[in-house]
Scaffold this active site. Sequence first.
Site, PDB file in Angstrom:
ATOM      1  N   ALA A  63      -3.629   1.353  -3.972  1.00  0.00           N
ATOM      2  CA  ALA A  63      -3.631   0.609  -5.223  1.00  0.00           C
ATOM      3  C   ALA A  63      -3.821  -0.874  -4.897  1.00  0.00           C
ATOM      4  CB  ALA A  63      -2.309   0.833  -5.940  1.00  0.00           C
ATOM      5  N   GLY A 102      -2.764   5.109  -2.561  1.00  0.00           N
ATOM      6  CA  GLY A 102      -3.630   5.603  -3.624  1.00  0.00           C
ATOM      7  C   GLY A 102      -4.982   6.070  -3.102  1.00  0.00           C
ATOM      8  N   GLU A 105      -4.336   9.498  -1.982  1.00  0.00           N
ATOM      9  CA  GLU A 105      -4.080  10.288  -3.198  1.00  0.00           C
ATOM     10  C   GLU A 105      -5.391  10.617  -3.908  1.00  0.00           C
ATOM     11  OE1 GLU A 105      -1.069   7.337  -4.553  1.00  0.00           O
ATOM     12  OE2 GLU A 105       0.147   9.095  -4.978  1.00  0.00           O
ATOM     13  N   GLU A 125       3.432   3.717   0.906  1.00  0.00           N
ATOM     14  CA  GLU A 125       4.106   3.118  -0.260  1.00  0.00           C
ATOM     15  C   GLU A 125       5.559   2.769   0.020  1.00  0.00           C
ATOM     16  OE1 GLU A 125       1.968   5.587  -0.407  1.00  0.00           O
ATOM     17  OE2 GLU A 125       0.704   5.430  -2.193  1.00  0.00           O
TER      18      GLU A 125
HETATM   19  N1  3HC Z   1      -4.173  -4.360  -2.343  1.00  0.00           N
HETATM   20  C1  3HC Z   1      -4.577  -5.639  -2.348  1.00  0.00           C
HETATM   21  N2  3HC Z   1      -4.918  -6.340  -1.264  1.00  0.00           N
HETATM   22  C2  3HC Z   1      -4.832  -5.704  -0.091  1.00  0.00           C
HETATM   23  C3  3HC Z   1      -4.401  -4.365   0.019  1.00  0.00           C
HETATM   24  C4  3HC Z   1      -4.074  -3.684  -1.181  1.00  0.00           C
HETATM   25  N3  3HC Z   1      -3.684  -2.392  -1.181  1.00  0.00           N
HETATM   26  N4  3HC Z   1      -4.410  -4.008   1.306  1.00  0.00           N
HETATM   27  C5  3HC Z   1      -4.829  -5.078   1.996  1.00  0.00           C
HETATM   28  N5  3HC Z   1      -5.080  -6.113   1.156  1.00  0.00           N
HETATM   29  C6  3HC Z   1      -5.583  -7.439   1.505  1.00  0.00           C
HETATM   30  C7  3HC Z   1      -4.671  -8.194   2.444  1.00  0.00           C
HETATM   31  O1  3HC Z   1      -3.662  -8.879   1.736  1.00  0.00           O
HETATM   32  C8  3HC Z   1      -5.640  -9.120   3.125  1.00  0.00           C
HETATM   33  O2  3HC Z   1      -5.881 -10.191   2.241  1.00  0.00           O
HETATM   34  P1  3HC Z   1      -6.173 -11.676   2.803  1.00  0.00           P
HETATM   35  O3  3HC Z   1      -7.382 -11.527   3.676  1.00  0.00           O
HETATM   36  O4  3HC Z   1      -6.358 -12.461   1.581  1.00  0.00           O
HETATM   37  O5  3HC Z   1      -4.930 -12.045   3.592  1.00  0.00           O
HETATM   38  C9  3HC Z   1      -6.906  -8.286   3.226  1.00  0.00           C
HETATM   39  O6  3HC Z   1      -6.767  -7.255   2.248  1.00  0.00           O
HETATM   40  C10 3HC Z   1      -7.130  -7.634   4.580  1.00  0.00           C
HETATM   41  O7  3HC Z   1      -5.936  -6.950   4.947  1.00  0.00           O
HETATM   42  P2  3HC Z   1      -5.332  -7.032   6.418  1.00  0.00           P
HETATM   43  O8  3HC Z   1      -5.330  -8.427   6.889  1.00  0.00           O
HETATM   44  O9  3HC Z   1      -4.046  -6.298   6.384  1.00  0.00           O
HETATM   45  O10 3HC Z   1      -6.453  -6.228   7.227  1.00  0.00           O
HETATM   46  P3  3HC Z   1      -6.274  -5.183   8.400  1.00  0.00           P
HETATM   47  O11 3HC Z   1      -7.644  -4.737   8.734  1.00  0.00           O
HETATM   48  O12 3HC Z   1      -5.378  -5.724   9.443  1.00  0.00           O
HETATM   49  O13 3HC Z   1      -5.491  -3.936   7.755  1.00  0.00           O
HETATM   50  C11 3HC Z   1      -5.015  -2.218   6.143  1.00  0.00           C
HETATM   51  C12 3HC Z   1      -6.080  -3.166   6.755  1.00  0.00           C
HETATM   52  C13 3HC Z   1      -4.561  -1.198   7.193  1.00  0.00           C
HETATM   53  C14 3HC Z   1      -5.659  -1.516   4.998  1.00  0.00           C
HETATM   54  C15 3HC Z   1      -3.788  -3.040   5.693  1.00  0.00           C
HETATM   55  O14 3HC Z   1      -4.242  -4.113   4.893  1.00  0.00           O
HETATM   56  C16 3HC Z   1      -2.780  -2.282   4.893  1.00  0.00           C
HETATM   57  O15 3HC Z   1      -1.949  -1.611   5.452  1.00  0.00           O
HETATM   58  N6  3HC Z   1      -2.840  -2.421   3.545  1.00  0.00           N
HETATM   59  C17 3HC Z   1      -1.843  -1.917   2.645  1.00  0.00           C
HETATM   60  C18 3HC Z   1      -1.962  -0.458   2.434  1.00  0.00           C
HETATM   61  C19 3HC Z   1      -0.934   0.007   1.430  1.00  0.00           C
HETATM   62  O16 3HC Z   1       0.225  -0.341   1.466  1.00  0.00           O
HETATM   63  N7  3HC Z   1      -1.387   0.875   0.515  1.00  0.00           N
HETATM   64  C20 3HC Z   1      -0.552   1.410  -0.479  1.00  0.00           C
HETATM   65  C21 3HC Z   1      -0.651   0.582  -1.705  1.00  0.00           C
HETATM   66  S1  3HC Z   1       0.468   1.074  -2.945  1.00  0.00           S
HETATM   67  C22 3HC Z   1      -0.258   2.392  -3.708  1.00  0.00           C
HETATM   68  O17 3HC Z   1      -1.303   2.827  -3.309  1.00  0.00           O
HETATM   69  C23 3HC Z   1       0.479   2.910  -4.897  1.00  0.00           C
HETATM   70  C24 3HC Z   1      -0.017   4.252  -5.364  1.00  0.00           C
HETATM   71  O18 3HC Z   1       0.669   5.286  -4.730  1.00  0.00           O
HETATM   72  C25 3HC Z   1       0.204   4.405  -6.844  1.00  0.00           C
END
Ligand code: 3HC
Length: 696
Positions: A63, A102, A105, A125
């Site tokens: 998400a 997501g 998912e 998450e």
């Molecule tokens: N939403 C918005 N922005 C995101 C994001 C997300 N899910 N994931 C990463 N970003 C952004 C980061 O903040 C960063 O922004 P910046 O350049 O402005 O600082 C940019 O994307 C690049 O991210 P990273 O620096 O972390 O890049 P990496 O290549 O090191 O890592 C990644 C990539 C493994 C995808 C890592 O970013 C990550 O773990 N992201 C989060 C994943 C996550 O937690 N997903 C679950 C979201 S909650 C959800 O899905 C709810 C659902 O179940 C309903």
Amino acid sequence: MSEPVRTTVEDGIAVIEIDNPPVNALSQAVRQGLVEAVQAADADPAINAIMIYGAGRTFIAGADIREFGKPPLPPSLPDVINDIEDVSTPTVCALHGTALGGGLETALGTHYRVALASARFGLPEVNLGILPGAGGTQRLPRIVPIAKAVKMITGGGMIGAKEALELGLIDEIVEGDDVRAAGVAMAKRLVAEGASARPTSARAANTVSAEDFAQMMAMVSKKARGLKAPINCMKAIEAAMTLPFEEGMTRERELFTELFTDPQSPAMIHAFFSEREVAKIPEMKTGTPRDIRKVGVVGGGTMGAGIATSALLAGLDVTLAERDTEAAEKAAATVSSHLAGAVKVGKLAQAKYDAIMGGAFRTTTDYGDFADADLVIEAVFESMEVKKDVFGQLDKICKPGAILASNTSYLNVDDIAAMTSRPQDVIGLHFFSPAHMMRLLEVVVGAKTSPDVVASGFALGKRMKKIAVRSGVCDGFIGNRILNAYARAINGAVLAGASPYDVDRAMQEFGLAMGLFRVADLAGLDIGWANRKRMAETRDPREQYSEFADRICELGRFGRKTGRGFYIHDKDKGELPDDEVLAIIANERADKGIAARDISDQEIIDRYMAAMINEAAKIVGEGIALRPLDVDITLLNGYGFPRWRGGPMHYADAVGLEKILNDIKTFAEEDDYFWQPAPLLEQLVAEGKTFASLNR
Ligand code: 3HC
Ligand code: NAI
């Protein structure tokens, strides 16, 4: 801006590309575009199969976290995924990079899945204080065994393609890097085979017995230490086992909403973004990292051996210098055992271990071997005399442009730099113990450190998979300076009437893995004692100094390593409270005329937090830390501060800065020398602002 979801048609296959850089997060536009594209393809009689994939470096990373906390924008992700799953045209998802949250998912909502061999999958998450709220808790247990679903959902880690294939999470692995071609090939094959839609929700969920589930729940609760998300994850998995899919989805939504509206989630999201923001420092624009391949480490004790291990794991060439051959051999054995540990947990291949021990790593007793090092990190005793001597020698031996770093915990990096003819190349690289495990690295920037050298410190941190935080020079830098402040406040609480065991209990209930005195026993009480002796000369006579820790050290009780410290460390019974310690404290109270009173756990935490926040505000106000978020990341990654509280500055904003300032003023009635409010804190209260306002 171009549309983030685009469809092209290839031989009767609708190829849907998601293009929302950098990580294809499921923003409102992506959600809407995706469901419309799938439904349009499903309605088109010329389309025989649908294929979804992500453009750029990764599939969907989840998400869009930046939308959290804002009014919801339809369509919701659970609806989107249900709608995708409901189409009658067979739908394939082709995965590369990371399919997270997501993103995974969404993949589970499609009917078939193919992945590149390098792809990874996870439901992280829980690390954001929530649960997979778009059907992940209901669909995953319909594919993988419950124990695995529990591990993935409550642990938040990732698995690789091979494991995903074994689990049936994906149907095929394709070598190479053309994810689009892999997806199209699978879609064509399915059409040729006459395959039909295969909704995950129609499958029966895997189950375990109530007893086994209760056991899993007990383990998860124990590990959660105050974090609510893992518990709700478990309740959602239980719903998957016991309820029909639709009712399970309703339950998942309830449990998700409970977490989404709880303060723990914003705290963890703050930690997520702050961990990325800390890398944004002025020197990233003004400096260029130097090429670092060969690293020298001076001193192979606790820290030197850990730092060498960390550098070797990062693929660097390491030469470690000790005082004599015996010490060098001991250091080599420590490094080798750390690396063997990494092999054991699968972090290092045996072949790589062999290559390191056979070539990339060597020890010496001659600093002359540092002549071609790109970086030398000093980790000798915490003594200015010894360090000055080492830097004087390094200055003579190291090549021009080599970076000279100190791992000092407290000492003045500018004074160390002054021993060289090249203070612009000198920096503090403050690792945390154990250095090959702990994620924090304080990059201590001296008055003359060049931007290239600072940028190099950050690049090194990234290469070692650490979180680097920029600190200015002061006694203890960001972390240890704050630690000293709260340790003094806690000692004050002990003198006032709390026992060390009360303190540890209160801190652990607050969410720390270990209380202050347990940590001290683990680290060794002699380190802090040496530091207090060093500071004794400059100690202000107005300071209310508590002596009990010194008294304990004078008895040769240095904590776990000597079997006694604040606790008795019994091999069989573990840590036991000790009446001798309580007597030492009681004596000091008697000497000082203090009548012990009852101190509640809440008061202990209020003192701990007020001291921490006040010192942190001074550190930010003085420019030692760039922003409040740098303090949060330091405490979260180096000092065991509970992540679900977001760090001390986030915590302060959450409880209100006025309350913190009032606490400080109350405590100042007992000790107005220690409890002097930070000017920045007073200013923020007067202006009605928060620490967060300084992060922007
Ligand atoms: N939403 C918005 N922005 C995101 C994001 C997300 N899910 N994931 C990463 N970003 C952004 C980061 O903040 C960063 O922004 P910046 O350049 O402005 O600082 C940019 O994307 C690049 O991210 P990273 O620096 O972390 O890049 P990496 O290549 O090191 O890592 C990644 C990539 C493994 C995808 C890592 O970013 C990550 O773990 N992201 C989060 C994943 C996550 O937690 N997903 C679950 C979201 S909650 C959800 O899905 C709810 C659902 O179940 C309903
Ligand atoms: P230690 O006592 O375990 O190791 C120091 C090592 O340096 C010893 O093996 C000693 O033989 C060697 N040494 C001393 N003088 C030397 C010289 N001139 N040349 C080569 N080797 C020499 O100490 P530890 O704990 O590893 O600490 C080292 C430094 O790291 C100190 O500055 C300390 O403040 C800092 N530090 C310590 C942390 C900890 O938790 N132990 C955490 C972070 C930093």
